[in-house]
Every structure is written in structure tokens, then in C-alpha cells.
Design a protein around this motif. Structure first.
Motif, mmCIF file in Angstrom:
data_model
loop_
_atom_site.group_PDB
_atom_site.id
_atom_site.type_symbol
_atom_site.label_atom_id
_atom_site.label_comp_id
_atom_site.label_asym_id
_atom_site.label_seq_id
_atom_site.Cartn_x
_atom_site.Cartn_y
_atom_site.Cartn_z
ATOM 1 N N GLU A 65 0.847 -1.193 0.000
ATOM 2 C CA GLU A 65 0.000 0.000 0.000
ATOM 3 C C GLU A 65 0.879 1.239 0.000
ATOM 4 O O GLU A 65 1.926 1.272 0.647
ATOM 5 C CB GLU A 65 -0.915 0.013 1.222
ATOM 6 N N ARG B 263 -2.827 8.234 -1.008
ATOM 7 C CA ARG B 263 -4.072 8.408 -0.259
ATOM 8 C C ARG B 263 -4.146 9.755 0.456
ATOM 9 O O ARG B 263 -5.060 9.989 1.250
ATOM 10 C CB ARG B 263 -4.237 7.256 0.739
ATOM 11 N N ALA C 284 -2.997 2.153 -6.399
ATOM 12 C CA ALA C 284 -4.122 2.044 -5.452
ATOM 13 C C ALA C 284 -5.418 2.007 -6.237
ATOM 14 O O ALA C 284 -6.208 2.953 -6.213
ATOM 15 C CB ALA C 284 -4.116 3.221 -4.475
#
Length: 284
Positions: free
Chosen positions: A218, A223, A253
Motif C-alpha cells: 500500500e 491516499r 491504489a
């Protein structure tokens, strides 16, 4: 008195008129100047000498030989390694043998280690690239020196384009392990402040290098809410780069494209602008 690079420029463009004066300068003053002047001035001087029509190679090599009679350790250790990198490129233009000789004269490991302690990300990335071009044997020492150096704070303060460049140079020349460590620094440091201040092209380059190099499950950087907000704000005026960033996010992502980006803005609303951007910026 004139700076060295100014003397080099004079010779580059008016060598016929000033050749006799320059030869007197070499005999009386050049050795001392090369012993005390800054690395950046010396590098510019050598590059300009190398460009002198007809005699540039001899003049630049002569300057390099005089430079190597001096101890460079203190000057290398007291400044950002960016200046050392540019000096290596400069002496390399005078002859392939000179970069490694300059590094040997500078004390190699110890002086460069001191310089790294006070260098920014741009200088470190530039030195890695220059070593790969001019003194590749030194890359192993460079990797060892950087192994014990925590760059996390410097990555957080650097221009995002410089961080992206460092990731790429590390992957190409220092190995995957070093590149992964720098990717972790970059991902952890990515912030709303960087999103607000950075050029969109620089953001795209950093995030693409991060996604392409890092072996993460990740990516925190993808984000950051401010990144999505900036995409929504700037897609109408810079659709090409914004589309590139959306593509990077889709790779790193993919869940965000459906759950966040497509609910924030509709890229199809800007399709005409994207087509126009492609016509203006893509060859053919």
C-alpha cells in the motif's frame, strides 16, 4: 580580480586576443587560484577552457593537472556534494582519467562522507548520476556511505522532483535495497504541504517512480486527500498531467479510482480538454 569562470569565458570567446595574457596568468597565478577558489568556479573555468577553439583540450587538461597538485579534501568536505558532482563532470570533459584522480586527491571516502552530511537531495542524486558517468568504481563506496545516512528529514524538505530523481538514480546505480529504503522515506514523508507547493509534473514524476520501484502493498502517498483535491481543481486546466496522475493512482491504489476519484470528479467532463492537450503536447 576576475573570477576563474570569467577568465575561462574570456578565453572561450576571445582566445586569440588574450592568449599571451592567459599564459602569463597560468605561470603566475593559476596554481594559487586552483588551491583556494571554490569548486563551482573551478568547474566552470575548466568547462569554458575546454571549449576554446583549437586548443581547448590542451588548456583544460593543463588546468586539471595543476588542480591535482592541490589538496581538495577540505573543500569537498565543507560543501554540498553537488559542487563535487559538477566538478567531476567538468574535469571529465578534459579527459576520462581525471574524475577518478580528483576523487583520489580529495581523500575519497572521508571527504565525501563529510560533504554528504551537509548535502541536499538534489546534490546527492546528482553525485550518484555523475559517478555513474565518470567514476563508476566509486559507486560502491557511495552506496556504503549512504547506507549509514538517514535521509528521511531531507527527503521531507526536498523538492518532489528531486526526490523522484533520487529514487530513480538509486535504483539504477545503487541497487534495489537502497532504492526501497528511499521509497519508504518518500512515501512516509509525502504531505499536504508538498502537494500544495509542488509542480504537477514533479508530483507525477515522483509518484510514478515510487509506484514503479517500491515493492509495497500500500502507498500512503497516493491516499493523501489534498492530492485528490488538487486533481479535481486542476483537471480542467492541465488535463494531461492530471490524467497521468490518475493513471499512477490506478496502478498503485486501484480501489481509490472507484471509491474516491470517480466520486470527486468525472474525468469525462474534461475529455475535450484532454484531447486538445494531447494535440498540443504529443508529437505526431
Amino acid at each position: 580580480r576576475s573570477r576563474l569562470w570569467e577568465i575561462g569565458t574570456l578565453m572561450e570567446y576571445r582566445s586569440n586576443a588574450y592568449r599571451a595574457s592567459y599564459e602569463r596568468f597560468v605561470q603566475r597565478d593559476l596554481g594559487h587560484r586552483l588551491a583556494v577558489d571554490g569548486l563551482d568556479d573551478i568547474g566552470k573555468f575548466i568547462v569554458r577552457l575546454q571549449r576554446v577553439p583549437g586548443d581547448g583540450q590542451r588548456l583544460s587538461a593543463e588546468a586539471c593537472e595543476l588542480l591535482l597538485e592541490n589538496d581538495l579534501t577540505a573543500r569537498v568536505g565543507q560543501t554540498d556534494v553537488k559542487r563535487l558532482a559538477l566538478l567531476l563532470l567538468a574535469v571529465g570533459s578534459a579527459g576520462a582519467k581525471y574524475p577518478e584522480r580528483v576523487l583520489a586527491q580529495a581523500g575519497q571516502r572521508e571527504a565525501v562522507e563529510k560533504g554528504l552530511d551537509q548535502s541536499g537531495i538534489l546534490g546527492i542524486a546528482l553525485l550518484i548520476q555523475c559517478l555513474s558517468q565518470t567514476a563508476p568504481k566509486f559507486l560502491t563506496i557511495m552506496r556504503d556511505l549512504l547506507e549509514g545516512l538517514d535521509l528521511s528529514d531531507r527527503v521531507a524538505e526536498a523538492e518532489v522532483s528531486d526526490v523522484g530523481w533520487l529514487l530513480w538514480e538509486a535504483l539504477l546505480h545503487l541497487g534495489s535495497e537502497t532504492a526501497q529504503r528511499y521509497c519508504r522515506y518518500a512515501d512516509n514523508a509525502f504531505s499536504a504541504k508538498q502537494v500544495a507547493e509542488a509542480d504537477l509534473n514533479g508530483l507525477a514524476r515522483l509518484l510514478w517512480h515510487l509506484v514503479a520501484i517500491a515493492e509495497f502493498d500500500e502507498f500512503r502517498a497516493l491516499r493523501v486527500p489534498e492530492l485528490h483535491g488538487r486533481l479535481a481543481d486542476e483537471f480542467p486546466t492541465t488535463p494531461g498531467v492530471c490524467a497521468e496522475l490518475v493513471g499512477v493512482i490506478a496502478i498503485g491504489a486501484p480501489d481509490l479510482v472507484k471509491t474516491k476519484l470517480l466520486t470527486t470528479f468525472d474525468a469525462l467532463d474534461y475529455a475535450d480538454g484532454l484531447v486538445e492537450w494531447l494535440r498540443e503536447n504529443v508529437d505526431g
